[in-house]
Design an enzyme around this catalytic site. Structure first.
Site: not given
Length: 153
Positions: A50, A52, A77, A79, A82
């Site tokens: 992802h 991040e 936002s 998950c 992350c």
């Protein structure tokens, strides 16, 4: 717009241009980006990359104090995965571009003392809204939703 959120948006756009999911992130320490990344699950055939996570990977090994003092910017936002990485490395402040298209684990982060600020940035919202409309199957894969499962049985 904050230059660091703009950098995260630039990362998200790069991911989209590469055929991936438009989520970007940067990690900032003492006013300098030490890690940047975007969702590369599609591009790398990865289960975990992802935006991040890519930013953490690109920041590399850092003393705990660096991550504790850093601010993580993300266009969406975060998950559970992350957010877990943020907690593991002691990130204390997260700036989120938007949480209208997806609400991640903001409550978990806050419950563990992380300051979470949500901007509801229109660019971030539009990037995700348009992507989800165009590629719902890829979005569902990214957030772990199995659309092939018959939920009526």
């Amino acid at each position: 717009m904050d230059a660091f959120m703009q950098a995260a948006i630039d990362e998200a756009r790069q991911g989209l241009a590469e055929g991936g999911i438009p989520i970007g992130s940067v990690i900032v320490h003492n006013g300098r980006i030490i890690g940047r990344g975007h969702n590369r699950r599609v591009q790398n055939g990865s289960a975990i990359l992802h935006g991040e996570m890519d930013a953490f990977e690109n920041a590399g090994r850092q003393p705990a104090s660096v991550y504790h003092e850093a601010i993580l910017y993300t266009t969406l936002s975060p998950c559970a995965m992350c957010s877990g990485a943020m907690l593991l490395y002691g990130i204390r402040r997260v700036i989120v571009g938007e949480n209208r298209t997806f609400m991640g684990e903001e409550d978990l982060l806050r419950s563990r003392g992380v300051a979470v600020e949500v901007l509801q940035d229109e660019t971030c919202i539009a990037l995700m809204r348009d992507f989800i409309a165009a590629r719902p199957e890829l979005w569902n894969e990214d957030i772990g939703v199995d659309t092939a499962v018959d939920r009526n049985n």
